[in-house]
Write a protein that holds these residues in place. Structure first.
Motif, PDB file in Angstrom:
ATOM      1  N   ARG A 166       0.757  -1.617   0.235  1.00  0.00           N
ATOM      2  CA  ARG A 166      -0.247  -0.363   0.256  1.00  0.00           C
ATOM      3  C   ARG A 166       0.641   0.978  -0.391  1.00  0.00           C
ATOM      4  NH1 ARG A 166      -4.714  -2.433   4.368  1.00  0.00           N
ATOM      5  NH2 ARG A 166      -6.233  -3.601   2.159  1.00  0.00           N
ATOM      6  N   GLU A 167       1.944   0.996   0.907  1.00  0.00           N
ATOM      7  CA  GLU A 167       2.836   2.056   0.711  1.00  0.00           C
ATOM      8  C   GLU A 167       3.360   3.202  -0.358  1.00  0.00           C
ATOM      9  OE1 GLU A 167       6.167   1.510   3.438  1.00  0.00           O
ATOM     10  OE2 GLU A 167       4.497   1.231   5.052  1.00  0.00           O
ATOM     11  N   LYS A 171      -3.194  -1.454  -5.024  1.00  0.00           N
ATOM     12  CA  LYS A 171      -3.969  -1.313  -4.687  1.00  0.00           C
ATOM     13  C   LYS A 171      -4.702  -3.119  -3.883  1.00  0.00           C
ATOM     14  CE  LYS A 171      -9.248  -1.062  -5.702  1.00  0.00           C
ATOM     15  NZ  LYS A 171      -9.887  -0.890  -6.587  1.00  0.00           N
ATOM     16  N   VAL A 172      -4.661  -2.474  -2.548  1.00  0.00           N
ATOM     17  CA  VAL A 172      -4.528  -4.247  -1.816  1.00  0.00           C
ATOM     18  C   VAL A 172      -6.560  -4.605  -0.958  1.00  0.00           C
ATOM     19  CG1 VAL A 172      -4.186  -6.081   0.400  1.00  0.00           C
ATOM     20  CG2 VAL A 172      -2.269  -4.121  -1.779  1.00  0.00           C
ATOM     21  N   GLU A 173      -6.597  -5.694  -0.920  1.00  0.00           N
ATOM     22  CA  GLU A 173      -8.303  -6.116  -0.980  1.00  0.00           C
ATOM     23  C   GLU A 173      -8.396  -7.028   0.073  1.00  0.00           C
ATOM     24  OE1 GLU A 173     -11.197  -6.820  -4.122  1.00  0.00           O
ATOM     25  OE2 GLU A 173     -10.880  -4.503  -4.661  1.00  0.00           O
ATOM     26  N   ILE A 174      -8.973  -6.752   1.149  1.00  0.00           N
ATOM     27  CA  ILE A 174      -8.505  -8.026   1.678  1.00  0.00           C
ATOM     28  C   ILE A 174     -10.058  -8.756   2.107  1.00  0.00           C
ATOM     29  CG2 ILE A 174      -8.729  -9.096   4.551  1.00  0.00           C
ATOM     30  CD1 ILE A 174      -6.119  -7.715   3.549  1.00  0.00           C
ATOM     31  N   LEU A 175      -9.948 -10.235   2.448  1.00  0.00           N
ATOM     32  CA  LEU A 175     -11.352 -10.662   2.110  1.00  0.00           C
ATOM     33  C   LEU A 175     -11.822 -11.765   2.945  1.00  0.00           C
ATOM     34  CD1 LEU A 175     -10.653 -12.003  -1.539  1.00  0.00           C
ATOM     35  CD2 LEU A 175     -11.982  -9.756  -1.188  1.00  0.00           C
ATOM     36  N   LEU A 197      -4.996  -8.647  -5.207  1.00  0.00           N
ATOM     37  CA  LEU A 197      -4.096  -7.653  -5.305  1.00  0.00           C
ATOM     38  C   LEU A 197      -4.822  -7.986  -7.007  1.00  0.00           C
ATOM     39  CD1 LEU A 197      -0.341  -8.197  -4.944  1.00  0.00           C
ATOM     40  CD2 LEU A 197      -2.343  -7.462  -3.564  1.00  0.00           C
ATOM     41  N   PRO A 198      -6.421  -6.623  -7.221  1.00  0.00           N
ATOM     42  CA  PRO A 198      -6.996  -6.576  -8.169  1.00  0.00           C
ATOM     43  C   PRO A 198      -6.356  -6.154  -9.645  1.00  0.00           C
ATOM     44  CG  PRO A 198      -7.218  -4.962  -6.591  1.00  0.00           C
ATOM     45  CD  PRO A 198      -6.318  -5.663  -6.204  1.00  0.00           C
ATOM     46  N   GLU A 199      -4.841  -5.540  -9.352  1.00  0.00           N
ATOM     47  CA  GLU A 199      -5.002  -5.226 -10.602  1.00  0.00           C
ATOM     48  C   GLU A 199      -3.796  -5.653 -11.713  1.00  0.00           C
ATOM     49  OE1 GLU A 199      -4.356  -0.403  -9.433  1.00  0.00           O
ATOM     50  OE2 GLU A 199      -3.216  -1.586  -8.525  1.00  0.00           O
ATOM     51  N   GLN A 200      -3.174  -6.645 -10.594  1.00  0.00           N
ATOM     52  CA  GLN A 200      -2.277  -7.797 -11.308  1.00  0.00           C
ATOM     53  C   GLN A 200      -2.504  -8.544 -12.384  1.00  0.00           C
ATOM     54  OE1 GLN A 200       0.035  -6.915  -9.720  1.00  0.00           O
ATOM     55  NE2 GLN A 200      -1.723  -5.824  -8.519  1.00  0.00           N
ATOM     56  N   GLY A 201      -1.670  -9.483 -13.218  1.00  0.00           N
ATOM     57  CA  GLY A 201      -2.122  -9.996 -14.099  1.00  0.00           C
ATOM     58  C   GLY A 201      -1.421 -10.597 -14.295  1.00  0.00           C
ATOM     59  N   GLN A 202      -2.021 -11.895 -15.163  1.00  0.00           N
ATOM     60  CA  GLN A 202      -1.233 -13.656 -15.611  1.00  0.00           C
ATOM     61  C   GLN A 202      -0.957 -13.788 -17.260  1.00  0.00           C
ATOM     62  OE1 GLN A 202      -5.245 -14.728 -13.482  1.00  0.00           O
ATOM     63  NE2 GLN A 202      -4.785 -16.334 -15.003  1.00  0.00           N
ATOM     64  N   CYS A 203      -0.379 -14.417 -17.553  1.00  0.00           N
ATOM     65  CA  CYS A 203      -0.144 -15.175 -18.618  1.00  0.00           C
ATOM     66  C   CYS A 203      -0.389 -16.664 -18.953  1.00  0.00           C
ATOM     67  CB  CYS A 203       1.309 -14.476 -18.643  1.00  0.00           C
ATOM     68  SG  CYS A 203       2.033 -15.993 -20.619  1.00  0.00           S
ATOM     69  N   PRO A 204      -1.510 -16.803 -19.264  1.00  0.00           N
ATOM     70  CA  PRO A 204      -1.481 -18.148 -19.274  1.00  0.00           C
ATOM     71  C   PRO A 204      -0.608 -18.964 -20.180  1.00  0.00           C
ATOM     72  CG  PRO A 204      -2.949 -17.304 -21.102  1.00  0.00           C
ATOM     73  CD  PRO A 204      -2.115 -16.227 -20.084  1.00  0.00           C
TER      74      PRO A 204
END
Length: 419
Positions: A166-167, A171-175, A197-204
């Motif tokens: 966060r610093e 963006k971090v969401e606690i579920l 972490l909603p802003e992260q991506g991935q490669c399949p």
């Protein structure tokens, strides 16, 4: 010299994700580029091929965190733990491990974190034009990343890493338990809390990504040569090219991007980096149709479950061993038991196992610089398990160093002199 080759000839040692991204960036700057590696780009023998696929611009948590010194012995003694070390390899690994533990001081952790975020925050921004040009935009997915905890109070215990993210603007969401089920109903109800972490991506398909970017570089004129590089060619104190099993390849500049095998070349130009092979294992489960949508990090068990084009991939165990040592497939079999726990009832037939040599530095960040005593040699290695993440940005930085332009980010974090 023709206008298209106004920058001279660059030889890139290594055709992994770092090498192929560098080749694209260099040829775009007008260099004549030859990439030398005995392996086909994107093939199973490469470290990049077995990556978990995370493309996280918010990745800024080092492997060595405060308190890890008390955890490592238990991890090493646990036969199903996330770290493996063969007794015969202890003399080889011990100096590196001591440096690794020294980097767990909070002051060091925060500085390392600054370096990580500086490099990784640009990963998607640098990949997107590349994959568009290569015609493989389907290989970059924006779905977020989940850290799943079995302990419902687990996120509270991760307050330091959450705060560090966060610093740095992540963006971090606690579920809670219900929100976990809504996000990923595929995973076991044993997992009771999460950090998303909603802003992260991935490669399949990391292997296909490397191959596509290499094909793009070749289409622009880069040459890919399937040979082993034996050494740099140094004449009168200046690097003139590389010596291979098929002869000498002359070069105006050389990029060392050979991953875990970079140290001998770096030593030739007076740079000694404590680089070790963090041998990573994964399993692919082609029939495990779990419905998993995002990369899931099992926080306590230290593995990653990732939905891939070829099925479900589980990765995350680390083995400190010499690169030439035979695989210890028991490290991969541990992951099958983890899969059965996280995805009860999943079809685990047809398991395929893989092992690769990840180039690890004791502080979790790579070496990125012009060699201090050889201004025509660029060092670009040591990304550990974040090579896929750092590839696109590193490629751009290599081209900037080659042209002499100011780099896009502060490279003081990545100098070899820190060791």
């Amino acid at each position: 010299m023709s206008p298209s080759h106004r920058g001279g000839k660059v030889v890139v040692i290594g055709a992994g994700i770092i090498g192929v991204c560098a080749a694209n960036a260099l040829v775009d700057e007008g260099f004549s580029v030859e990439v030398v590696d005995p392996l086909e780009p994107g093939s199973p023998g490469q470290c990049s091929y077995g990556n978990a696929g995370g493309l996280s611009p918010g990745s800024c948590i080092p492997n060595s965190m405060p308190g890890i010194a008390g955890q490592v012995p238990g991890m090493l003694l646990d036969p199903d733990g996330p770290i493996g070390l063969r007794l015969l390899d202890l003399p080889h690994a011990l100096p590196w491990l001591l440096r690794f533990l020294a980097n767990s001081r909070l002051s060091r952790v925060r500085r390392i974190s600054d370096g990580m975020i500086a490099l990784n925050r640009l990963t998607l921004a640098c990949y997107e034009p590349l994959v568009k040009e290569a015609g493989c935009e389907d290989l970059i997915l924006h779905r977020g990343q989940l850290f799943a905890y079995e302990n419902p109070n687990g996120p509270a215990g991760s307050a330091l890493s959450i705060g560090m993210r966060r610093e740095r603007g992540v963006k971090v969401e606690i579920l809670d338990d219900r929100q976990m089920r809504e996000l990923e109903p595929a995973i076991s109800p044993d997992y009771r809390a999460g950090v998303f972490l909603p802003e992260q991506g991935q490669c399949p398909n990391p292997g296909r990504l490397v191959a596509a970017i290499a094909k793009l570089a070749a289409a622009k004129g880069s040459v890919f040569t399937r040979r082993n590089v034996r050494s740099l060619v140094v004449e009168q104190g200046r690097v003139k090219g590389v010596a291979t099993e098929g002869g000498v390849i002359a070069a105006d500049k050389v990029v060392i991007a050979a991953g875990a095998f970079s140290s001998p070349f770096a030593r030739q130009v007076g740079v000694c980096v404590p680089l070790i092979s963090e041998r990573g294992y994964h399993i692919m489960l082609p029939h495990a149709d779990t419905g998993l949508k995002v990369n899931v990090n099992a926080a306590e068990r230290k593995f990653v479950a990732a939905p891939m084009e070829g099925g479900l991939r589980l990765s995350g165990t680390v083995e400190f061993a010499r690169p030439e040592a035979k695989p210890n497939w028991r490290r991969a079999d541990i992951l099958l038991r983890q899969a059965a726990h996280m995805f009860p009832g999943a079809d685990l037939r047809g398991m395929e196992r893989w092992m690769g040599n990840r180039p690890g530095t004791p502080d979790s960040i790579p070496v990125l610089e012009t060699a201090p005593r050889h201004d025509n040699v660029i060092l670009a290695f040591g990304h550990g398990h974040q090579g896929l993440m750092g590839g696109s940005v590193t490629g751009r930085l290599v081209a900037e160093l080659a042209t002499g332009r100011p780099p896009s980010i502060d490279l003081s974090h990545f100098r070899s002199s820190r060791f």
